[in-house]
Design a protein around this motif. Structure first.
Motif, mmCIF file in Angstrom:
data_model
loop_
_atom_site.group_PDB
_atom_site.id
_atom_site.type_symbol
_atom_site.label_atom_id
_atom_site.label_comp_id
_atom_site.label_asym_id
_atom_site.label_seq_id
_atom_site.Cartn_x
_atom_site.Cartn_y
_atom_site.Cartn_z
ATOM 1 N N THR A 1 9.218 16.657 1.872
ATOM 2 C CA THR A 1 10.390 16.761 2.747
ATOM 3 C C THR A 1 9.962 16.728 4.207
ATOM 4 O OG1 THR A 1 10.189 19.142 2.820
ATOM 5 C CG2 THR A 1 11.584 18.216 1.080
ATOM 6 N N GLN A 2 10.926 16.535 5.083
ATOM 7 C CA GLN A 2 10.675 16.572 6.518
ATOM 8 C C GLN A 2 10.007 17.896 6.892
ATOM 9 O OE1 GLN A 2 11.735 13.615 7.867
ATOM 10 N NE2 GLN A 2 10.484 14.129 9.648
ATOM 11 N N ALA A 3 10.497 18.969 6.308
ATOM 12 C CA ALA A 3 9.992 20.298 6.666
ATOM 13 C C ALA A 3 8.547 20.491 6.219
ATOM 14 C CB ALA A 3 10.874 21.375 6.040
ATOM 15 N N ILE A 4 8.225 19.990 5.056
ATOM 16 C CA ILE A 4 6.859 20.166 4.557
ATOM 17 C C ILE A 4 5.932 19.105 5.133
ATOM 18 C CG2 ILE A 4 5.402 20.042 2.485
ATOM 19 C CD1 ILE A 4 7.678 21.453 0.984
ATOM 20 N N GLY A 5 6.383 17.877 5.154
ATOM 21 C CA GLY A 5 5.570 16.807 5.720
ATOM 22 C C GLY A 5 4.871 15.997 4.645
ATOM 23 N N THR A 6 3.815 15.288 5.062
ATOM 24 C CA THR A 6 3.044 14.490 4.117
ATOM 25 C C THR A 6 1.803 15.268 3.723
ATOM 26 O OG1 THR A 6 3.861 12.351 4.898
ATOM 27 C CG2 THR A 6 1.669 12.365 3.895
ATOM 28 N N LEU A 7 1.580 15.361 2.411
ATOM 29 C CA LEU A 7 0.452 16.134 1.892
ATOM 30 C C LEU A 7 -0.667 15.182 1.490
ATOM 31 C CD1 LEU A 7 2.508 18.574 -0.343
ATOM 32 C CD2 LEU A 7 1.643 18.965 1.974
ATOM 33 N N ILE A 8 -1.896 15.581 1.755
ATOM 34 C CA ILE A 8 -3.036 14.710 1.453
ATOM 35 C C ILE A 8 -3.908 15.367 0.393
ATOM 36 C CG2 ILE A 8 -4.926 13.366 2.421
ATOM 37 C CD1 ILE A 8 -3.683 14.109 5.222
ATOM 38 N N ASP A 9 -4.128 14.607 -0.665
ATOM 39 C CA ASP A 9 -4.960 15.069 -1.779
ATOM 40 C C ASP A 9 -6.122 14.093 -1.914
ATOM 41 O OD1 ASP A 9 -6.082 15.674 -4.223
ATOM 42 O OD2 ASP A 9 -4.315 15.111 -5.404
ATOM 43 N N TYR A 10 -7.350 14.600 -1.723
ATOM 44 C CA TYR A 10 -8.519 13.714 -1.760
ATOM 45 C C TYR A 10 -9.178 13.627 -3.133
ATOM 46 C CZ TYR A 10 -8.249 13.302 3.302
ATOM 47 O OH TYR A 10 -7.828 13.021 4.567
ATOM 48 N N ASN A 11 -8.495 14.099 -4.178
ATOM 49 C CA ASN A 11 -9.093 13.982 -5.511
ATOM 50 C C ASN A 11 -9.425 12.535 -5.858
ATOM 51 O OD1 ASN A 11 -9.080 16.673 -6.113
ATOM 52 N ND2 ASN A 11 -7.177 16.615 -7.287
ATOM 53 N N ARG A 12 -8.546 11.624 -5.461
ATOM 54 C CA ARG A 12 -8.785 10.213 -5.779
ATOM 55 C C ARG A 12 -9.762 9.571 -4.790
ATOM 56 N NH1 ARG A 12 -3.802 6.155 -5.739
ATOM 57 N NH2 ARG A 12 -4.421 6.140 -3.559
ATOM 58 N N GLY A 13 -9.957 10.241 -3.657
ATOM 59 C CA GLY A 13 -10.866 9.694 -2.638
ATOM 60 C C GLY A 13 -12.276 9.598 -3.200
ATOM 61 N N GLY A 14 -12.848 8.414 -3.143
ATOM 62 C CA GLY A 14 -14.199 8.251 -3.663
ATOM 63 C C GLY A 14 -14.276 7.867 -5.129
ATOM 64 N N VAL A 15 -13.117 7.703 -5.759
ATOM 65 C CA VAL A 15 -13.142 7.178 -7.127
ATOM 66 C C VAL A 15 -13.612 5.720 -7.043
ATOM 67 C CG1 VAL A 15 -11.606 6.388 -8.992
ATOM 68 C CG2 VAL A 15 -11.428 8.736 -8.106
ATOM 69 N N PRO A 16 -14.528 5.315 -7.921
ATOM 70 C CA PRO A 16 -15.039 3.952 -7.805
ATOM 71 C C PRO A 16 -13.980 2.902 -8.151
ATOM 72 C CG PRO A 16 -15.969 5.030 -9.742
ATOM 73 C CD PRO A 16 -15.192 6.074 -9.006
ATOM 74 N N LEU A 17 -13.908 1.918 -7.311
ATOM 75 C CA LEU A 17 -12.953 0.826 -7.502
ATOM 76 C C LEU A 17 -13.715 -0.481 -7.500
ATOM 77 C CD1 LEU A 17 -9.979 0.999 -4.965
ATOM 78 C CD2 LEU A 17 -9.875 1.324 -7.426
ATOM 79 N N MET A 18 -13.339 -1.373 -8.396
ATOM 80 C CA MET A 18 -13.819 -2.738 -8.219
ATOM 81 C C MET A 18 -12.679 -3.548 -7.635
ATOM 82 S SD MET A 18 -13.676 -4.533 -11.967
ATOM 83 C CE MET A 18 -12.677 -5.960 -11.494
ATOM 84 N N GLU A 19 -13.025 -4.452 -6.746
ATOM 85 C CA GLU A 19 -11.993 -5.352 -6.241
ATOM 86 C C GLU A 19 -12.388 -6.764 -6.589
ATOM 87 O OE1 GLU A 19 -10.702 -5.062 -2.129
ATOM 88 O OE2 GLU A 19 -9.888 -7.097 -2.200
ATOM 89 N N LEU A 20 -11.508 -7.427 -7.324
ATOM 90 C CA LEU A 20 -11.731 -8.815 -7.697
ATOM 91 C C LEU A 20 -10.812 -9.683 -6.856
ATOM 92 C CD1 LEU A 20 -12.024 -10.396 -11.182
ATOM 93 C CD2 LEU A 20 -10.127 -11.100 -9.718
ATOM 94 N N VAL A 21 -11.370 -10.728 -6.263
ATOM 95 C CA VAL A 21 -10.584 -11.628 -5.424
ATOM 96 C C VAL A 21 -10.604 -13.010 -6.051
ATOM 97 C CG1 VAL A 21 -10.325 -12.587 -3.100
ATOM 98 C CG2 VAL A 21 -11.281 -10.288 -3.397
ATOM 99 N N THR A 22 -9.441 -13.584 -6.266
ATOM 100 C CA THR A 22 -9.408 -14.934 -6.856
ATOM 101 C C THR A 22 -9.365 -15.973 -5.741
ATOM 102 O OG1 THR A 22 -7.013 -15.326 -6.872
ATOM 103 C CG2 THR A 22 -7.918 -14.020 -8.686
#
Lengths: 97, 476, 470
Positions: C131-152
């Motif tokens: 909400t406006q009152a609470i704001g945007t919350l940041i959770d870094y649990n996913r931060g640093g999860v390995p990702l592969m990026e494939l580009v065609t």
């Protein structure tokens, strides 16, 4: 070598990339300073490095960290220095997504 | 007992033999810090310092033989010690409390050190005079009208003023050696990777190292032994056995090949340090060292090379200070963009901003190849040139600085003059080679000159040996 | 649309199946309490340094091998610099100049889609806009999860092709155990680059990018919407602006994001905290050895070696779990055709309409039943009964076989059959005189089964009946 000239637009562009804000005054006084800094670094242009290949320090795949999960820090320690937290999270004013 | 007059090694011995207690020694140095508060070398004495000392005494009584058992140590304000503030002498991190231990702190604690406080520095290690601290400048330990050098000015002053037997600094372009030189003490920038950077707030990751500042060469070798060794938390740290640096000090320099660089010979002409530099070379020659005249043709370009690579890395390393996760958030900010802009603009000092801007310039699209890539190639070229020198020489000897410590304020409005303070020190950072500064002679006002010994990578022992010999025999 | 060619390139992100994150040892786990899988590294605390996860690199190599990529012998990691609250360090560690995999392709029904590269990078944290009152919350649990990026390469020319491509890619990643690709959890995400040009023209149109499409349906709709939008703009004499657009799944339209975010200068440079990674031929070969056959290859093998019908092979190779079941069973009972038969008629027909259906009979039990059947220890009828009991009651095959099977021995069977013949003289006569003796014969077999409650071994019974009727 001719001194590299810096425009106010250029400085503003760099400020944008840097997430820094300057007053118009600061921007103006920054220009000669920045030009002096560029004069210093521009000296590298005199050097011929066309036959040089940068060598990367490397390690072998086998030497990398094994994929073992370990304990993380407790949430309260992670949030310890945060200027604002809510619901176990770092908090900023609501963003439009 | 005047503990400040003892060497580190002497103090260690007294503590281990339980002739003095750590509490006694720690209280003594804390008292001295208070007495010399005007120097502004120490930003904070940790409130548990005595408690740490008590625990050390307990352990010593139980037979603990750690290399630093009970020894008070001061760390630079950019080195993390869990639960203690680490501000990098920046308003931005004024209240930042370390959430974990750096590897170097861990290693010192394992050896029983009592870490008593943190030393003033140039904000984020950017500067050569400690005048860029948000908490006021540190004064030179030998002349309070002069700068202590920087960025590890607080650490150097603390040792020189006898506020602790040993301190830690960090050296990105000379930040240990130049203040060591200005305060008349010994400081080393170890081989890149010798000491782990984990838990040390990064400025320019690819060239910086933590190193000890001590009153003499042997203390320094002793302390480096404690700090060295790879860490599983740092890919760039070297996972190799740490030699006994002390045992590499032989007390003899016969046959050692001392490289003298043509470019340095040119550069020192007319400088304050010229006479001292030549007399040290003469001393080495007279005592059996072989002087080998060599050349690093691009020596003069080390400075511009550094002022591209270091700001580029810094600009990226300092992005994390944004007022979101830690560091002070501007109360004026009403949205995320403003949190970034205002927090960073209010939090960073002028010099830090300058370097962030320069870093973004050399990395930005259209300039990257002409600056960053060029500088990296130049770095490679310098490594090749230096490799040729080290194929013929054991060490390179050159001045640490152009002269003695300059007056407070003398260069604070001239960034370029300040940058040129690093003229002689940057080479070692660019090469990744170990380089040590030791005091050699004094000017007529009694202010020390510093001479620098660069050894080939992993050859700190060689630098220590030559330095120890100079320290014992050279009378300038 | 007929007057225009659509040119599409995809950037596909998939979270890799590792235990720990890519640069630290925090758990790679979805759905934890906010900021509990975090450490100095993945929250970007001052002084923290990345330490690369070996498995993450190996999985990207594996992904590359599923699409015939070249594996670089030296992989370099770079920093991609920008400010955003989900990015703890204000840079993402990614790869630009020397990614782990170069090139490759996936063949669609009638077209080859070339792959430009696959690289390894770290995922960002998660923002929760409250909400406006609470704001945007940041959770870094996913931060640093390995990702592969494939580009065609921009080889895709319709929404159908895009979805076909993604389906095949997803299947391969799941098969090779590289990624779970759970799209509903953000485990696989897709950015679409799209442009249009007059049919046959060799000049590429200006492209737009749509970010973070997290279902095949969104990809499909977004492509069609955006292609039509671009065509409309051009038809009306307008120009396409290069920009990033956001696909709004609820309103089924794409909207322009702020220009500022689209003209980023990421200032990539090699991460000075990291070493380059040497990947030897041997490393690659060792990984290749652990690669399972991909669905297409398996299908071919099943048809050519196991002599399955194309239809059967197709159905079995659609799903990794089914393949595993099939393979596990034929390891214990080496008659693929029979196993395939049972798998399709008795198992898959049972579960085809269920969601998250589970096969309630182990390969071991199925193999046991089939072996007993083959050894004539049980009849087909009993086999089916046992199968049903195992499925429904998790019963024990061996004891059931003892109870229901232990089929009638030859001597007893002879007596039983002689009895049947004796009590049915009319039928015996019919057999010898009828135009269709086969029909009568089958009736006798039926009687034998009835008498023995299905325990008679059918071929044996037939043999004895024939003998006694001579």
């Amino acid at each position: 070598m001719e001194k590299t000239k810096v425009t106010i637009e250029e400085v503003k562009r760099l400020a944008g990339l840097s997430s820094l804000e300057f007053s118009e005054e600061e921007l103006k006084s920054f220009i000669p300073e920045f030009e002096n800094m560029l004069e210093l670094v521009d000296q590298v242009k005199n050097c011929d490095v066309s036959d040089v290949e940068v060598k990367y320090t490397s390690h072998k795949l086998a030497q990398l960290r094994e994929d073992c999960a370990k304990d993380s820090l407790p949430q309260e320690e992670i949030l310890l220095n945060s200027p604002k937290t809510k619901k176990g999270s770092f908090c900023v004013p609501k963003m439009l997504d | 007992m005047k503990f400040e007059e003892l060497s580190l090694i002497e103090l260690v011995k007294l503590l281990q033999e339980q002739k003095v207690s750590s509490v006694e020694v720690t209280k003594y140095f804390i008292e001295r810090i208070k007495e010399k508060q005007n120097l502004n070398a120490v930003l904070e004495v940790y409130d548990d310092a005595i408690e740490q000392a008590e625990k050390a005494d307990e352990k010593i009584k139980n037979g603990f033989k750690g290399k630093l058992a009970g020894v008070p140590v001061i760390i630079k304000d950019n080195i993390l010690f869990k639960g203690k503030k680490a501000s990098c002498s920046s308003k931005f991190l004024e209240n930042y409390v370390a959430q974990y231990n750096s590897t170097v702190v861990e290693k010192m604690l394992n050896e029983g050190a009592v870490i008593i406080g943190r030393a003033n520095m140039d904000e984020f290690a950017m500067g050569s005079s400690t005048e860029n601290s948000a908490f006021g400048p540190t004064l030179n330990a030998l002349d309070p009208t002069r700068v202590p050098g920087g960025s590890s000015g607080g650490s150097a002053c603390a040792v020189a003023a006898g506020l602790c037997p040993v301190s830690l600094g960090t050296d990105t372009g000379g930040s240990i050696r130049q203040p060591a030189s200005y305060n008349g003490i010994v400081g080393i920038k170890p081989t890149y990777g010798r000491v782990s950077r984990y838990g040390v707030v990064a400025f320019a990751s690819s060239i910086e190292q933590v190193g000890p500042l001590t009153k003499n060469v042997k203390d320094n070798a002793y302390m480096l032994g404690v700090l060295s060794g790879g860490s599983e938390h740092d890919e760039t740290s070297l996972k190799i056995e740490v030699p006994d640096f002390l045992s590499q000090i032989k007390g003899d320099i016969k046959g050692i090949k001392v490289g003298v660089l043509k470019e340095v010979e040119e550069m020192v002409k007319g400088l304050d340090v010229e006479k001292t530099y030549h007399s040290v070379i003469d001393f080495l020659k007279a005592n059996g060292a072989e002087i080998v005249y060599s050349s690093i043709p691009d020596f003069a370009l080390t400075l511009p090379c550094y002022y591209i690579i270091a700001p580029a890395e810094a600009t990226s390393n300092l992005g994390r200070f944004d007022g979101v996760k830690y560091s002070r958030r501007s109360p004026k900010a009403t949205n995320v963009d403003e949190i970034y802009l205002k927090s960073r603009s209010e939090g960073f000092g002028k010099e830090v901003k300058r370097r962030i801007m320069l870093g973004n310039f050399v990395l930005s699209s259209g300039y990257f190849d002409a600056y960053y890539n060029k500088a990296k190639k130049l770095q490679q070229k310098l490594k090749i040139e230096a490799g040729k020198v080290f194929s013929k020489c054991d060490v390179i000897v050159l001045p640490t600085t152009t002269g003695v410590a300059f007056k407070l304020g003398a260069k604070s409005n001239d960034p370029i003059a300040m940058y040129k303070e690093d003229l002689f020190t940057i080479l070692a950072n660019i090469l990744g080679a170990p380089a040590l500064s030791l005091p050699c002679g004094k000017n007529e006002e009694g202010l020390p000159y510093g001479i620098q010994i660069i050894a080939n990578s992993l050859n700190e022992g060689m630098a220590y040996n030559v330095a120890d010999y100079i320290e014992k025999g050279y009378r300038g | 649309m007929q007057d225009f060619d659509i040119v599409i390139g995809l950037e596909v992100h998939a979270e890799l199946k590792t235990n720990s994150k890519v640069f630290c040892s925090c758990k790679n786990q979805f759905g934890s309490t906010p900021n509990t899988n975090c450490c100095p590294v993945c929250v970007g605390l001052p002084g923290a340094l990345p330490v690369l996860n070996k498995k993450a690199v190996q999985l990207v190599i594996k992904a590359g091998l599923t699409i015939d990529s070249e594996i670089n012998d030296l992989a370099i990691f770079e920093r991609k610099n920008y400010f955003y609250p989900d990015l703890a360090k204000a840079y993402q560690i990614s790869q630009l100049v020397r990614p782990i995999c170069i090139g490759g392709h996936i063949d669609l029904k009638d077209k080859r889609i070339r792959i430009n590269r696959i690289h390894l990078e770290e995922d960002a944290g998660k923002l929760v806009h409250s909400t406006q009152a609470i704001g945007t919350l940041i959770d870094y649990n996913r931060g640093g999860v390995p990702l592969m990026e494939l580009v065609t390469e921009p080889d895709i020319s319709s929404a159908d092709e895009a979805v076909e491509f993604l389906t095949k890619l997803r299947q391969r990643l799941i098969f090779a155990d590289v990624a779970n690709c759970k799209m509903e959890q953000g485990g696989m995400r897709c950015d679409v680059n799209i442009s249009v040009k007059p049919k046959g023209s060799s000049v590429l149109g200006q492209r737009t990018e749509m970010k973070n499409l997290n279902s095949f349906k969104s990809v499909y709709r977004a492509i069609n919407y955006e292609a039509n939008r671009q065509i409309e703009v051009i038809r009306n004499g307008g120009k396409i602006v290069q920009e990033t657009r956001k696909w709004d799944d609820n309103h089924e339209k794409s909207v322009s994001m702020r220009k500022k975010e689209t003209s980023q200068d990421y200032r990539y440079f090699p991460d000075p905290d990291m070493l380059a990674v040497e990947i030897s031929r041997e490393d690659v070969e060792n990984i290749r050895k652990t690669m399972p056959l991909m669905p297409e290859e398996l299908k071919k093998k099943y048809i050519e070696e196991y002599k399955l019908t194309e239809y059967d092979a197709d159905i079995i190779t659609k799903d990794r779990d089914i393949i595993k079941y099939f393979e596990d069973t034929i390891k214990l009972y080496n008659n693929p055709k029979v196993v395939a038969n049972w798998l399709l008629t008795d198992i898959l027909s049972k579960i085809k309409d269920e969601e998250n259906a589970e096969i309630k009979i182990s390969p071991k039990d199925l193999a046991k039943i089939l072996t007993l059947l083959e050894q004539s220890k049980i009849s087909r009828t009993v086999a089916k009964d046992i199968f049903a009991k195992v499925w429904e009651e998790n019963a024990d095959v061996d004891s059931l076989a003892k109870e229901m099977g232990g089929s009638v021995d030859e001597e007893s069977l002879k007596t039983i059959i002689a009895n049947i013949l004796a009590t049915n003289p009319k039928a015996v006569e019919d057999y010898h005189t009828s135009d269709t003796p086969e029909k009568v014969f089958r009736w006798f077999v039926g009687q034998v089964m009835k008498e023995t409650k299905g325990k008679a071994n059918a071929p044996m019974a037939e043999k004895i009946i024939k003998e006694l009727l001579k």
